[in-house]
Design an enzyme around this catalytic site. Structure first.
Site, short mmCIF file in Angstrom:
data_model
loop_
_atom_site.label_atom_id
_atom_site.label_comp_id
_atom_site.label_asym_id
_atom_site.label_seq_id
_atom_site.Cartn_x
_atom_site.Cartn_y
_atom_site.Cartn_z
N HIS A 91 39.79 40.29 33.21
CA HIS A 91 39.03 39.67 33.89
C HIS A 91 38.86 38.15 33.66
O HIS A 91 38.69 37.99 32.34
CB HIS A 91 37.75 40.20 33.75
CG HIS A 91 36.58 39.72 34.63
ND1 HIS A 91 36.27 40.11 35.94
CD2 HIS A 91 35.71 38.48 34.22
CE1 HIS A 91 35.26 39.34 36.38
NE2 HIS A 91 35.06 38.47 35.36
N CYS A 92 39.27 37.21 34.58
CA CYS A 92 39.31 35.71 34.02
C CYS A 92 38.25 35.19 34.39
O CYS A 92 37.62 35.18 35.41
CB CYS A 92 40.46 35.00 34.96
SG CYS A 92 40.50 33.52 34.40
#
Length: 408
Positions: free
Chosen positions: A261-262
């Site tokens: 998850h960026c």
């Protein structure tokens, strides 16, 4: 509702002009502060929720709420950069403390499992503000050609186009039609707070625990597929997910070939957007390095960019040069961080391992460290450099159910 009216979080009709009225939490907090009394538990959270609910701008169908996490980058970044341009020591203090503050906020939100638009806002506003300073302070000096400005602008546009593509569906697994899911699951870009188990309201998930984005409250069962094919059952999403898919505790969804998850795009990086994510990082690196080179050639003439970055005697001779030099150093710090992320991504692709798989391998002590620990080889999907890159370049080109990576 008129353009300045809205319905507050308590369901009452309110007006922007009354933003400082009838705030019982704030009044009680001020009274306690004046009388040197401690605040009751949860008072600060209630005050913050009230302020966030009343932070709105007029709009045609009623006042629109502004996400609080969008405001700090828009206000603090220009102020801090202008302060840093006043003196060399101020610049050293600001440019040293700014990354520390960003990392601290990342740790805070990651620990609370919160989604925030702060990092996306900081990234986009940094790009816009650096481009504005370049056009206003660097180009008028006459040492930058028109073709160079066009090349820099095209690189910025291509990077934003790739970023827009990376913001789309990363490969969410469809939610069963018979299950009742909260509305936010269909809108993964909205802010979501709380743990994953609290998002779905599934009682069977109460005993599960999320570690590194991996929901542990599932059982590994053979799917109704040919022998050798195994799939996972996610108790949070109530779906059977293929191999390499994972549950994101921030988005509350399962993603095919979940990498991580960026926070910089406020979305997951998975099977459908991993290529666009790498493309956005690559365009950013090229555009940033090119802009830094043009700026240093303008304010520190006669020196190579690397030497000028470390030693530029005339940088603080006037405020325009000081501001440009400060922005160059800010860009260099951000570029170094993004360059490290891009390097890790390219190495992971070369060994056909995702960031999530590397973290799980480190946790379970099942992988081996390579290249000084920069990459973790799990040994499950590594088929050689060319085959690994061929697989990555073909992501999303075939139907998900026929993906060869379903085979374990």
């Amino acid at each position: 509702l008129c353009c300045c009216e809205y319905v507050d979080r308590r369901g009452r009709r309110n007006h922007l002009a009354a933003c400082c009225c009838d705030c019982e939490e704030l009044d009680d907090g001020c009274d306690r502060w004046l009388t040197c009394k401690s605040l009751p538990p949860g008072a600060l959270e209630r005050i913050a929720d009230t302020i966030a609910d009343r932070l709105r701008v007029p709009w045609f169908s009623g006042a629109v709420r502004i996400n609080v996490s969008l405001v700090p980058p828009l206000v603090l970044l220009p102020v801090l950069l202008h302060v840093a341009a006043l003196h060399f020591l101020l610049g050293l203090i600001v440019l040293t403390s700014l990354p520390v503050v960003v990392l601290w906020y990342y740790y805070l939100t990651h620990r609370r499992k919160e989604r925030t638009l702060f990092f996306l806002s900081l990234g986009l506003f940094s790009l816009g503000y650096m481009y504005y300073v370049f056009l206003r302070e660097v180009v008028p000096r006459g040492h930058v050609e028109f073709s160079q400005v066009v090349a820099l602008t095209c690189g910025l546009i291509l990077m934003l186009a790739a970023l827009s593509r990376a913001k789309r569906d990363p490969g969410y697994l469809p939610i069963p039609a018979g299950d009742e899911k909260p509305s936010h699951q269909g809108l993964p870009n909205k802010s979501v707070r709380g743990s994953s188990s609290g998002l779905h309201g599934i009682s069977s998930a109460a005993g599960s625990r999320a570690v590194n984005g991996e929901a542990k409250g599932y059982c590994r069962i053979p799917a109704e597929q040919p022998e050798g094919v195994k799939k996972d059952w996610c108790t949070k999403c109530q779906v059977v997910r293929p191999a390499r898919a994972g549950h994101c505790r921030l988005c509350g969804r399962c993603v095919r070939r979940l990498d991580h998850h960026c926070v910089w795009i406020n979305s997951c990086v998975g099977e459908q957007n991993h290529q666009a994510f790498i493309l956005a990082l690559s365009f950013f690196m090229l555009t940033s390095v090119y802009g830094i080179t043009l700026t240093l050639h303008t304010i520190c003439r006669g020196r190579t960019p690397f030497v000028a970055l470390l030693y530029c005697p005339g940088a603080y001779s006037d405020y325009s040069s000081a501001l440009s030099f400060t922005c160059v150093w800010y860009c260099a710090i951000v570029t170094a961080g993004m360059g490290y992320i891009l390097l890790i991504q390219l190495l992971n692709i070369s060994y056909n391992v995702t960031e999530r798989e590397a973290r799980l391998a480190l946790r379970d002590n099942t992988g081996r460290r390579l290249l000084g620990g920069l990459v973790i080889d799990t040994g499950h999907y590594n088929r050689g450099l060319l085959c690994n890159w061929g697989h990555f370049l073909s992501l999303g080109s075939s139907p998900p159910q026929r993906s060869a990576e379903d085979i374990v």
